[in-house]
Design a protein around this motif. Structure first.
Motif, PDB file in Angstrom:
ATOM      1  N   GLU A  74       0.849  -1.193   0.000  1.00  0.00           N
ATOM      2  CA  GLU A  74       0.000   0.000   0.000  1.00  0.00           C
ATOM      3  C   GLU A  74       0.881   1.238   0.000  1.00  0.00           C
ATOM      4  OE1 GLU A  74      -3.319   0.129   0.028  1.00  0.00           O
ATOM      5  OE2 GLU A  74      -3.850  -1.953   0.450  1.00  0.00           O
ATOM      6  N   GLU A  75       0.594   2.166  -0.899  1.00  0.00           N
ATOM      7  CA  GLU A  75       1.232   3.484  -0.849  1.00  0.00           C
ATOM      8  C   GLU A  75       0.509   4.268   0.236  1.00  0.00           C
ATOM      9  OE1 GLU A  75       3.784   4.578  -2.740  1.00  0.00           O
ATOM     10  OE2 GLU A  75       3.885   2.759  -3.946  1.00  0.00           O
ATOM     11  N   CYS A  76       1.218   5.129   0.929  1.00  0.00           N
ATOM     12  CA  CYS A  76       0.550   5.893   1.979  1.00  0.00           C
ATOM     13  C   CYS A  76       1.201   7.254   2.139  1.00  0.00           C
ATOM     14  CB  CYS A  76       0.587   5.144   3.293  1.00  0.00           C
ATOM     15  SG  CYS A  76       2.207   5.062   4.047  1.00  0.00           S
ATOM     16  N   GLN A  77       0.437   8.124   2.767  1.00  0.00           N
ATOM     17  CA  GLN A  77       1.021   9.391   3.201  1.00  0.00           C
ATOM     18  C   GLN A  77       1.892   9.037   4.390  1.00  0.00           C
ATOM     19  OE1 GLN A  77      -2.163  11.941   4.364  1.00  0.00           O
ATOM     20  NE2 GLN A  77      -2.542  12.666   2.303  1.00  0.00           N
ATOM     21  N   PRO A  78       3.137   9.373   4.341  1.00  0.00           N
ATOM     22  CA  PRO A  78       3.985   8.983   5.470  1.00  0.00           C
ATOM     23  C   PRO A  78       3.675   9.803   6.714  1.00  0.00           C
ATOM     24  CG  PRO A  78       5.204  10.333   3.931  1.00  0.00           C
ATOM     25  CD  PRO A  78       3.860  10.080   3.304  1.00  0.00           C
ATOM     26  N   CYS A  79       3.924   9.180   7.844  1.00  0.00           N
ATOM     27  CA  CYS A  79       3.957   9.951   9.078  1.00  0.00           C
ATOM     28  C   CYS A  79       5.154  10.877   8.924  1.00  0.00           C
ATOM     29  CB  CYS A  79       4.160   9.026  10.275  1.00  0.00           C
ATOM     30  SG  CYS A  79       2.853   7.796  10.468  1.00  0.00           S
ATOM     31  N   ASN A  80       5.341  11.774   9.839  1.00  0.00           N
ATOM     32  CA  ASN A  80       6.442  12.721   9.704  1.00  0.00           C
ATOM     33  C   ASN A  80       7.805  12.070   9.921  1.00  0.00           C
ATOM     34  OD1 ASN A  80       6.537  12.345  12.434  1.00  0.00           O
ATOM     35  ND2 ASN A  80       5.743  14.357  12.967  1.00  0.00           N
ATOM     36  N   LYS A  81       7.845  10.762   9.967  1.00  0.00           N
ATOM     37  CA  LYS A  81       9.060   9.963  10.204  1.00  0.00           C
ATOM     38  C   LYS A  81       9.716  10.325  11.533  1.00  0.00           C
ATOM     39  CE  LYS A  81      12.650   7.364   8.148  1.00  0.00           C
ATOM     40  NZ  LYS A  81      13.965   7.480   7.702  1.00  0.00           N
ATOM     41  N   GLU A  82       8.867  10.774  12.422  1.00  0.00           N
ATOM     42  CA  GLU A  82       9.296  10.966  13.808  1.00  0.00           C
ATOM     43  C   GLU A  82       8.287  10.267  14.697  1.00  0.00           C
ATOM     44  OE1 GLU A  82       9.948  15.088  14.512  1.00  0.00           O
ATOM     45  OE2 GLU A  82      11.696  15.182  13.222  1.00  0.00           O
ATOM     46  N   ASP A  83       7.254  10.983  15.123  1.00  0.00           N
ATOM     47  CA  ASP A  83       6.221  10.378  15.962  1.00  0.00           C
ATOM     48  C   ASP A  83       5.211   9.642  15.085  1.00  0.00           C
ATOM     49  OD1 ASP A  83       7.302  11.392  18.347  1.00  0.00           O
ATOM     50  OD2 ASP A  83       6.310  13.312  18.016  1.00  0.00           O
ATOM     51  N   PHE A  84       4.720   8.513  15.572  1.00  0.00           N
ATOM     52  CA  PHE A  84       3.705   7.782  14.827  1.00  0.00           C
ATOM     53  C   PHE A  84       2.729   7.113  15.783  1.00  0.00           C
ATOM     54  CE2 PHE A  84       6.707   4.435  15.811  1.00  0.00           C
ATOM     55  CZ  PHE A  84       5.904   3.337  16.067  1.00  0.00           C
ATOM     56  N   THR A  85       1.552   6.814  15.246  1.00  0.00           N
ATOM     57  CA  THR A  85       0.528   6.041  15.940  1.00  0.00           C
ATOM     58  C   THR A  85      -0.020   5.023  14.952  1.00  0.00           C
ATOM     59  OG1 THR A  85      -0.113   7.961  17.257  1.00  0.00           O
ATOM     60  CG2 THR A  85      -1.661   6.145  17.194  1.00  0.00           C
ATOM     61  N   VAL A  86      -0.146   3.786  15.385  1.00  0.00           N
ATOM     62  CA  VAL A  86      -0.754   2.739  14.574  1.00  0.00           C
ATOM     63  C   VAL A  86      -1.822   2.067  15.428  1.00  0.00           C
ATOM     64  CG1 VAL A  86      -0.400   0.557  13.357  1.00  0.00           C
ATOM     65  CG2 VAL A  86       1.350   2.333  13.247  1.00  0.00           C
ATOM     66  N   LEU A  87      -3.047   2.037  14.912  1.00  0.00           N
ATOM     67  CA  LEU A  87      -4.160   1.355  15.579  1.00  0.00           C
ATOM     68  C   LEU A  87      -4.555   0.170  14.716  1.00  0.00           C
ATOM     69  CD1 LEU A  87      -6.421   1.276  17.771  1.00  0.00           C
ATOM     70  CD2 LEU A  87      -7.798   2.612  16.158  1.00  0.00           C
ATOM     71  N   ILE A  88      -4.517  -1.035  15.299  1.00  0.00           N
ATOM     72  CA  ILE A  88      -4.908  -2.251  14.576  1.00  0.00           C
ATOM     73  C   ILE A  88      -6.127  -2.839  15.271  1.00  0.00           C
ATOM     74  CG2 ILE A  88      -4.216  -4.546  13.804  1.00  0.00           C
ATOM     75  CD1 ILE A  88      -1.292  -3.582  13.952  1.00  0.00           C
ATOM     76  N   LYS A  89      -7.258  -2.846  14.544  1.00  0.00           N
ATOM     77  CA  LYS A  89      -8.496  -3.435  15.065  1.00  0.00           C
ATOM     78  C   LYS A  89      -8.691  -4.794  14.414  1.00  0.00           C
ATOM     79  CE  LYS A  89     -13.367  -2.702  15.853  1.00  0.00           C
ATOM     80  NZ  LYS A  89     -14.539  -1.845  15.634  1.00  0.00           N
ATOM     81  N   PHE A  90      -8.940  -5.805  15.250  1.00  0.00           N
ATOM     82  CA  PHE A  90      -9.106  -7.193  14.818  1.00  0.00           C
ATOM     83  C   PHE A  90     -10.585  -7.437  14.570  1.00  0.00           C
ATOM     84  CE2 PHE A  90      -8.699 -11.837  16.459  1.00  0.00           C
ATOM     85  CZ  PHE A  90      -8.680 -12.334  15.172  1.00  0.00           C
ATOM     86  N   CYS A  91     -10.996  -7.449  13.317  1.00  0.00           N
ATOM     87  CA  CYS A  91     -12.374  -7.741  12.936  1.00  0.00           C
ATOM     88  C   CYS A  91     -12.460  -9.209  12.521  1.00  0.00           C
ATOM     89  CB  CYS A  91     -12.811  -6.830  11.796  1.00  0.00           C
ATOM     90  SG  CYS A  91     -12.643  -5.070  12.185  1.00  0.00           S
ATOM     91  N   SER A  92     -13.649  -9.728  12.368  1.00  0.00           N
ATOM     92  CA  SER A  92     -13.779 -11.155  12.054  1.00  0.00           C
ATOM     93  C   SER A  92     -13.173 -11.516  10.706  1.00  0.00           C
ATOM     94  CB  SER A  92     -15.243 -11.586  12.107  1.00  0.00           C
ATOM     95  OG  SER A  92     -16.000 -10.859  11.161  1.00  0.00           O
ATOM     96  N   ASP A  93     -13.379 -10.661   9.701  1.00  0.00           N
ATOM     97  CA  ASP A  93     -12.879 -11.010   8.372  1.00  0.00           C
ATOM     98  C   ASP A  93     -11.692 -10.180   7.906  1.00  0.00           C
ATOM     99  OD1 ASP A  93     -14.430  -8.753   8.192  1.00  0.00           O
ATOM    100  OD2 ASP A  93     -15.376  -9.305   6.299  1.00  0.00           O
ATOM    101  N   ASN A  94     -11.292  -9.175   8.704  1.00  0.00           N
ATOM    102  CA  ASN A  94     -10.144  -8.357   8.310  1.00  0.00           C
ATOM    103  C   ASN A  94      -9.550  -7.631   9.511  1.00  0.00           C
ATOM    104  OD1 ASN A  94     -11.398  -5.739   8.719  1.00  0.00           O
ATOM    105  ND2 ASN A  94     -12.518  -6.073   6.832  1.00  0.00           N
TER     106      ASN A  94
END
Length: 137
Positions: A74-94
């Motif tokens: 996936e191409e993405c807008q980068p975080c500022n390559k300093e601070d970052f946050t990643v939230l991963i939600k576990f759904c039944s199918d994804n």
């Protein structure tokens, strides 16, 4: 990839649960990874941002019996390559993955896991916090 920075077990993530990682990416870091699964040989989701030439690609994958499956890039807008946050939600199918409150990605639960028991962070980053949102039955 650098060696494991953080490895956690002893929890049970079910559908609807999530984990949020906050950290700081070092200027020399070209990649890091966050993995969720049941053991080192079976990972339901592998989140792996890669930085090069000012851009950012996110590699998503899963592992079955020590064998990596087909990568999704996936191409993405980068975080500022300093601070970052990643939230991963576990759904039944994804898995719904929100990166720096900018990009929302979906990755299928290819392995069909309904419980996750292990968590890893790898790479040359500084972890500020890991927050699990797990429903207690």
């Amino acid at each position: 990839m650098a060696e494991t920075l953080l490895h956690m077990t002893g929890f049970q993530m079910k559908h609807g649960d999530s984990v949020e990682v906050e950290g700081r990416i070092k200027s020399s870091t070209d990649r890091f990874a966050i993995d969720l699964g049941v053991d080192p040989a079976n990972k339901a989701v592998h989140f792996n941002p890669r930085f090069s030439q000012g851009g950012c690609k996110i590699i998503l994958n899963n592992m079955v019996n020590t064998i990596w499956q087909e990568e999704v890039i996936e191409e993405c807008q980068p975080c500022n390559k300093e601070d970052f946050t990643v939230l991963i939600k576990f759904c039944s199918d994804n898995f719904e993955i929100v990166v720096c409150n900018k990009n929302t990605l979906k990755f299928p639960n290819r392995s069909g896991m309904d419980t996750l028991k292990a968590f890893w962070i790898k790479g040359d980053i500084r972890v500020k916090s890991v927050k699990f949102n797990i429903q207690i039955n």
